[in-house]
Design a protein around this motif. Sequence first.
Motif, PDB file in Angstrom:
ATOM      1  N   VAL A  74       0.808  -1.222   0.000  1.00 23.87           N
ATOM      2  CA  VAL A  74       0.000   0.000   0.000  1.00 23.87           C
ATOM      3  C   VAL A  74       0.849   1.285   0.000  1.00 23.87           C
ATOM      4  CG1 VAL A  74      -1.870  -1.171   1.214  1.00 23.87           C
ATOM      5  CG2 VAL A  74      -0.243   0.173   2.523  1.00 23.87           C
ATOM      6  N   THR A  75       2.160   1.136   0.158  1.00 22.78           N
ATOM      7  CA  THR A  75       3.042   2.315   0.170  1.00 22.78           C
ATOM      8  C   THR A  75       2.946   3.074  -1.144  1.00 22.78           C
ATOM      9  OG1 THR A  75       4.562   1.251   1.698  1.00 22.78           O
ATOM     10  CG2 THR A  75       5.466   3.018   0.330  1.00 22.78           C
ATOM     11  N   ASN A  76       2.728   4.385  -1.062  1.00 24.17           N
ATOM     12  CA  ASN A  76       2.555   5.199  -2.270  1.00 24.17           C
ATOM     13  C   ASN A  76       3.822   5.312  -3.115  1.00 24.17           C
ATOM     14  OD1 ASN A  76       0.220   7.789  -1.078  1.00 24.17           O
ATOM     15  ND2 ASN A  76       0.184   5.594  -0.778  1.00 24.17           N
ATOM     16  N   ASN A  77       4.973   5.258  -2.433  1.00 22.53           N
ATOM     17  CA  ASN A  77       6.236   5.523  -3.143  1.00 22.53           C
ATOM     18  C   ASN A  77       7.206   4.349  -3.032  1.00 22.53           C
ATOM     19  OD1 ASN A  77       6.702   5.740  -0.453  1.00 22.53           O
ATOM     20  ND2 ASN A  77       7.838   7.667  -0.543  1.00 22.53           N
ATOM     21  N   LEU A  78       6.677   3.130  -3.253  1.00 26.07           N
ATOM     22  CA  LEU A  78       7.501   1.936  -3.055  1.00 26.07           C
ATOM     23  C   LEU A  78       8.753   1.944  -3.928  1.00 26.07           C
ATOM     24  CD1 LEU A  78       7.796  -0.794  -1.659  1.00 26.07           C
ATOM     25  CD2 LEU A  78       6.443  -1.816  -3.494  1.00 26.07           C
ATOM     26  N   LYS A 120      11.381   4.141  -2.437  1.00 24.81           N
ATOM     27  CA  LYS A 120      11.945   3.594  -1.211  1.00 24.81           C
ATOM     28  C   LYS A 120      12.939   2.470  -1.514  1.00 24.81           C
ATOM     29  CE  LYS A 120       9.631   2.886   2.508  1.00 24.81           C
ATOM     30  NZ  LYS A 120       8.655   2.645   3.599  1.00 24.81           N
ATOM     31  N   ILE A 121      12.542   1.586  -2.417  1.00 23.78           N
ATOM     32  CA  ILE A 121      13.446   0.477  -2.764  1.00 23.78           C
ATOM     33  C   ILE A 121      14.736   1.019  -3.374  1.00 23.78           C
ATOM     34  CG2 ILE A 121      13.734  -1.490  -4.323  1.00 23.78           C
ATOM     35  CD1 ILE A 121      10.706  -2.026  -3.910  1.00 23.78           C
ATOM     36  N   ALA A 122      14.600   2.008  -4.243  1.00 16.62           N
ATOM     37  CA  ALA A 122      15.794   2.602  -4.874  1.00 16.62           C
ATOM     38  C   ALA A 122      16.712   3.202  -3.820  1.00 16.62           C
ATOM     39  CB  ALA A 122      15.365   3.669  -5.886  1.00 16.62           C
ATOM     40  N   LEU A 123      16.103   3.823  -2.816  1.00 14.18           N
ATOM     41  CA  LEU A 123      16.891   4.464  -1.763  1.00 14.18           C
ATOM     42  C   LEU A 123      17.635   3.408  -0.937  1.00 14.18           C
ATOM     43  CD1 LEU A 123      17.432   7.313  -0.819  1.00 14.18           C
ATOM     44  CD2 LEU A 123      15.343   7.203   0.561  1.00 14.18           C
ATOM     45  N   TYR A 124      16.955   2.336  -0.575  1.00 16.69           N
ATOM     46  CA  TYR A 124      17.642   1.275   0.174  1.00 16.69           C
ATOM     47  C   TYR A 124      18.764   0.650  -0.664  1.00 16.69           C
ATOM     48  CZ  TYR A 124      14.260   1.362   4.041  1.00 16.69           C
ATOM     49  OH  TYR A 124      13.516   1.737   5.133  1.00 16.69           O
ATOM     50  N   ARG A 125      18.531   0.501  -1.963  1.00 19.10           N
ATOM     51  CA  ARG A 125      19.597   0.000  -2.833  1.00 19.10           C
ATOM     52  C   ARG A 125      20.781   0.959  -2.839  1.00 19.10           C
ATOM     53  NH1 ARG A 125      18.101  -4.028  -6.761  1.00 19.10           N
ATOM     54  NH2 ARG A 125      19.718  -3.239  -8.153  1.00 19.10           N
ATOM     55  N   HIS A 126      20.469   2.248  -2.897  1.00 14.23           N
ATOM     56  CA  HIS A 126      21.532   3.256  -2.852  1.00 14.23           C
ATOM     57  C   HIS A 126      22.387   3.080  -1.606  1.00 14.23           C
ATOM     58  CE1 HIS A 126      23.557   7.149  -2.888  1.00 14.23           C
ATOM     59  NE2 HIS A 126      23.104   7.352  -1.672  1.00 14.23           N
ATOM     60  N   GLN A 159      22.919   0.373  -0.170  1.00 11.08           N
ATOM     61  CA  GLN A 159      23.457  -0.996  -0.225  1.00 11.08           C
ATOM     62  C   GLN A 159      22.968  -1.866   0.927  1.00 11.08           C
ATOM     63  OE1 GLN A 159      27.681   0.288  -0.583  1.00 11.08           O
ATOM     64  NE2 GLN A 159      27.584  -0.641  -2.603  1.00 11.08           N
ATOM     65  N   THR A 160      21.698  -1.714   1.239  1.00 10.76           N
ATOM     66  CA  THR A 160      21.117  -2.445   2.363  1.00 10.76           C
ATOM     67  C   THR A 160      19.944  -3.285   1.859  1.00 10.76           C
ATOM     68  OG1 THR A 160      21.780  -0.690   3.871  1.00 10.76           O
ATOM     69  CG2 THR A 160      20.023  -2.159   4.612  1.00 10.76           C
ATOM     70  N   PRO A 161      19.981  -4.596   2.101  1.00  5.92           N
ATOM     71  CA  PRO A 161      18.894  -5.457   1.622  1.00  5.92           C
ATOM     72  C   PRO A 161      17.552  -5.080   2.245  1.00  5.92           C
ATOM     73  CG  PRO A 161      20.721  -6.767   2.497  1.00  5.92           C
ATOM     74  CD  PRO A 161      21.018  -5.346   2.813  1.00  5.92           C
ATOM     75  N   VAL A 162      16.501  -5.265   1.495  1.00  2.35           N
ATOM     76  CA  VAL A 162      15.156  -4.963   1.949  1.00  2.35           C
ATOM     77  C   VAL A 162      14.279  -6.179   1.651  1.00  2.35           C
ATOM     78  CG1 VAL A 162      14.660  -3.759  -0.203  1.00  2.35           C
ATOM     79  CG2 VAL A 162      13.310  -3.249   1.824  1.00  2.35           C
ATOM     80  N   VAL A 163      13.385  -6.483   2.590  1.00  2.86           N
ATOM     81  CA  VAL A 163      12.588  -7.702   2.464  1.00  2.86           C
ATOM     82  C   VAL A 163      11.167  -7.412   2.951  1.00  2.86           C
ATOM     83  CG1 VAL A 163      13.384  -8.476   4.754  1.00  2.86           C
ATOM     84  CG2 VAL A 163      12.500 -10.156   3.142  1.00  2.86           C
ATOM     85  N   CYS A 164      10.190  -7.973   2.294  1.00  9.24           N
ATOM     86  CA  CYS A 164       8.800  -7.777   2.738  1.00  9.24           C
ATOM     87  C   CYS A 164       8.493  -8.694   3.922  1.00  9.24           C
ATOM     88  CB  CYS A 164       7.829  -8.087   1.597  1.00  9.24           C
ATOM     89  SG  CYS A 164       7.983  -6.950   0.215  1.00  9.24           S
ATOM     90  N   GLY A 165       7.606  -8.243   4.775  1.00 12.81           N
ATOM     91  CA  GLY A 165       7.256  -9.011   5.966  1.00 12.81           C
ATOM     92  C   GLY A 165       6.558 -10.321   5.630  1.00 12.81           C
ATOM     93  N   GLY A 166       6.635 -11.259   6.541  1.00 12.12           N
ATOM     94  CA  GLY A 166       6.068 -12.577   6.314  1.00 12.12           C
ATOM     95  C   GLY A 166       4.559 -12.582   6.160  1.00 12.12           C
ATOM     96  N   HIS A 219      10.091  -5.674  -8.644  1.00 11.87           N
ATOM     97  CA  HIS A 219      10.577  -4.648  -7.705  1.00 11.87           C
ATOM     98  C   HIS A 219      11.994  -4.911  -7.202  1.00 11.87           C
ATOM     99  CE1 HIS A 219       6.254  -3.718  -7.677  1.00 11.87           C
ATOM    100  NE2 HIS A 219       6.640  -2.502  -7.372  1.00 11.87           N
ATOM    101  N   ARG A 220      12.639  -5.885  -7.776  1.00 13.32           N
ATOM    102  CA  ARG A 220      14.051  -6.191  -7.499  1.00 13.32           C
ATOM    103  C   ARG A 220      14.328  -6.580  -6.048  1.00 13.32           C
ATOM    104  NH1 ARG A 220      17.237  -1.138  -9.939  1.00 13.32           N
ATOM    105  NH2 ARG A 220      15.742  -0.031  -8.628  1.00 13.32           N
ATOM    106  N   PHE A 221      13.377  -7.261  -5.422  1.00 11.50           N
ATOM    107  CA  PHE A 221      13.651  -7.803  -4.087  1.00 11.50           C
ATOM    108  C   PHE A 221      14.541  -9.043  -4.233  1.00 11.50           C
ATOM    109  CE2 PHE A 221       9.585  -5.628  -3.112  1.00 11.50           C
ATOM    110  CZ  PHE A 221       9.946  -4.962  -1.955  1.00 11.50           C
ATOM    111  N   ALA A 222      15.661  -9.059  -3.534  1.00 12.25           N
ATOM    112  CA  ALA A 222      16.531 -10.231  -3.569  1.00 12.25           C
ATOM    113  C   ALA A 222      16.264 -11.155  -2.387  1.00 12.25           C
ATOM    114  CB  ALA A 222      18.001  -9.791  -3.568  1.00 12.25           C
TER     115      ALA A 222
END
Lengths: 264, 264, 264
Positions: free
Chosen positions: C61-65, C68-74, C76-83, C105-108
Motif C-alpha cells: 500500500v506504500t505510495n512511493n515503493l 523507497k526500494i531505490a533508496l535502500y539500494r543506494h 546498499q542495504t537489503p530490503v525484504v517484505c514481511g512474512g 521490484h528487485r527484491f533479492a
Amino acid sequence: MTIGGFEDGWLGVPTRPGKPRQNGLTHVIDKGLNTRDIEGMFDTAGAFVDIVKLGWGTSYVTNNLEKKIALYRHFQTPVVCGGTLFEAVYARGKMDEFKAWLVEHRFAHVEISDGTIDIPRDEKLELIRDFARDFTVLSEVGSKDSDVVYAPYQWVEWIKEELAAGSWKVITEAREGGTAGIFRKDGDMRTGLIDEIAHEVPIDDLIFEAPTKSSQAWFVKQFGPNVNLGNIPPDEVIPLETLRLGLRGDTLKEILVPAPEPSA
Amino acid sequence: MTIGGFEDGWLGVPTRPGKPRQNGLTHVIDKGLNTRDIEGMFDTAGAFVDIVKLGWGTSYVTNNLEKKIALYRHFQTPVVCGGTLFEAVYARGKMDEFKAWLVEHRFAHVEISDGTIDIPRDEKLELIRDFARDFTVLSEVGSKDSDVVYAPYQWVEWIKEELAAGSWKVITEAREGGTAGIFRKDGDMRTGLIDEIAHEVPIDDLIFEAPTKSSQAWFVKQFGPNVNLGNIPPDEVIPLETLRLGLRGDTLKEILVPAPEPSA
Amino acid sequence: MTIGGFEDGWLGVPTRPGKPRQNGLTHVIDKGLNTRDIEGMFDTAGAFVDIVKLGWGTSYVTNNLEKKIALYRHFQTPVVCGGTLFEAVYARGKMDEFKAWLVEHRFAHVEISDGTIDIPRDEKLELIRDFARDFTVLSEVGSKDSDVVYAPYQWVEWIKEELAAGSWKVITEAREGGTAGIFRKDGDMRTGLIDEIAHEVPIDDLIFEAPTKSSQAWFVKQFGPNVNLGNIPPDEVIPLETLRLGLRGDTLKEILVPAPEPSA
C-alpha cells in the motif's frame, strides 16, 4: 481495479475509494509535526490521509503554523484545530477572536467539543449552528474524563442532535490513549455502546477515534474496510491501511475476500 | 504580550519568557535524531527547545556527530551528553580522554551522574568541582535502579551539596520510562519527595525529569508554567508547551488565568 | 581499533564488525517510513542497519515503493517484505503473481512465515526450497497467537528443518509488541526456550525478534554484543548499538571489558 487510486490489484484485496472520499476516512492527528514530516507523510501515505487535526491547542504554539497550513493546502487536505482549543476559547470568552483567527489562517473546518469543560447542551447546539454557517463542523461527543460514563441512548440522542444542528461528522471521543469515551478506563472498548450507536446513526456520519491498533482492528472487523477512523498517528496511516485491506495479522483472516464497491 | 516571543496573545494564556530563558526550561532528549529531524524540530518548536541531551552513550556511536553538533550550534542551543556516558568513562578510568573528547567536539556542558554505578559522594563532588572549572555542569541525583529508594532528606542534602560544588542545575532522576528516582517502580510519582525537595531548594535550580504526559501535567499544576522539565522527547516539545499554557485537556481548567511575569 | 568502522575507540568498548557483517546483525522494521526518514536514518545510524523489513503488507500500500526500494539500494542495504504479505499471498493462492512482483521490484530477499495462518510443514519446507533457488530466504518460526505455546524441542526441530531447506536465517517470532512466540502473553521472555534453541542451533543462524529495550538488553547480556536482533524500530537502532557496547544503563555493568574479535 485500483487500490486508493495508485496501485494495481494483483493480490485481490478490498477496493477502497480514492480521494476525496466520502467514507473510509482516515483522520490523522498532528501533535507537532514539522514540515519535513508532513512532506514525507504525503509522499509515502498521502493517498490515505483524508483530514488532519492539529491536536488540542498545538496550533496556538506552533512556531511555523503558516507554513504548515500552506503545506496541507498544497496537498489538498483539510486541516482542523482540535476541540480542546475550542474549549479553551469558550472558557476564556474569546469566541469572536477565535473566529477571526480561524479566518485569518484560512481554516475551513472547525471542531466543537465539550470533553473537558461543561457547555450546556442548548449552547453547544447553538454554537454548532452558528459555526456551520461559515465552517465545516466536526463535533465531538463523549467526556475525556475516564470516570464519566454515559448510557448508550444518551450518546445516540446527542449525536443525532448535533448532526441535525449542522455537524458534518460527529466524532466519538476516545482520548489519545484510548482510555475514555467509547473506551473503558482500562483501555477496553465499550463494544455494546458502539453497536448501539451504529444501529441508530448512519455509520458514514461518524468518525470513531481509534488511537490503538487493537481498536482499529476491531472497527475494521466490525464495520468493514471503509469505516471512518480518527486520531490516527501519522506513522500509523500505512499500518491502518494494511488493517483495512487484511494485510496485517490482526485482520488477515477476516478480510480475505474482495469487498463490494463502496457506496460513495 | 508575546508567547515565547513569536505569537500574539489574543487567547490570554500565561506569559512565557523567550530564549535564552533562565527558568521554564524544556530539556529535550535526543536518543538518535538525524539532521533532518533536528532541522524540523527547530522549525516547528525551536522557541521551546532550551537544551538538548544526547541520551546516555548515543553520542559515542552516532555516525554523524560532527554534523549534529554543528546543527545544534547553528540553532544556538546547548547540547550535552547523557550522564551514562560519564559513568561508562568513570568505570573505565578514561576521564582525561573524555575531557579531551568533549573539548574536541566543542561541548560546553557536561552531565555528571551516578545513577547506574557507585561513585563515593566525596569523589562525585570533587568531579563536579573539577569539571565546573571548564564546563557548565548538570549533575543528576537519584538511582536508575527502581528498587533503590532514598529518603527525602537525603535527596535534599545531595542536591544542596552538588549545587554548592558548582552544578548549574541538578536533575532529579526518573529514567526514560518514569519508573525510578522521583517515580515509584509502578510509574506513580513520589509527590511527597518532590514537595520536600521544592521546599528546600530553589525551584529554578532543579530540572525534573518528566518523560510522561501525566508527570508533566502534574509538575505544571504543582509549580506553574515555568517549571524546568527534563528528558522531554522531541515530538513532545509542542505538546508540553500546550500543557504549560493550559491548552490541553490535562491542564485546561488549572491554567485559565494569565500567570504573573516570570521572575527572570 | 574501530567501532563499526567509523569512530575511534578511546573508550575501549567491544569491537563490532563493519558492514556487510555476518553476525551482530540489526534487522530493522520499516512500517511506513518516508524517504526523508530513510535518508536521515542512514546519515545517523547507517553503519548499524544491516537489513530492513517492510513490515507485514505495508509494501503493498506504500505510495512511493519504487523510490523507497531505490533508496535502500543506494545505501546498499537489503530490503525484504514481511512474512504476513507472504501469508496473504498464500491464503489467496497468488504465489506466481507474488514472485513476479518481487522480481519486478528487485527484491533479492523474501520472508516466509506461517505465524497467522496454517501451512502444512511439508508445504512450508517445499516453499522455502523453491524460493531459495531465486531469493535469499528468511523464514520465521513461532505463532503470532499469544495463546499458542509450542515446546522447545518443537522449535528446535522446525528451525533445523528450515535451515536445511535453504533458509539463510531463521527468525524467532515475538510480534511487534513482544507478546507471543519467544515472549509470553504478558511480555515476559521465554528464556528457557531461547537457551534451548541457542544450545541446539548455531547462534549466527538465528535472528531473535526483540522489539523492546528490556528484551534487547537480555539478549546482549546472554549472547554478547554480536547477537542478531530483529524487528528493531528505526529510532531504536542507535539505542540498540549503545546496549551492545555497554553505553546504556541496562548493560553498562555487564559490557565493561573489550570483547574478543568477532568470529566473522
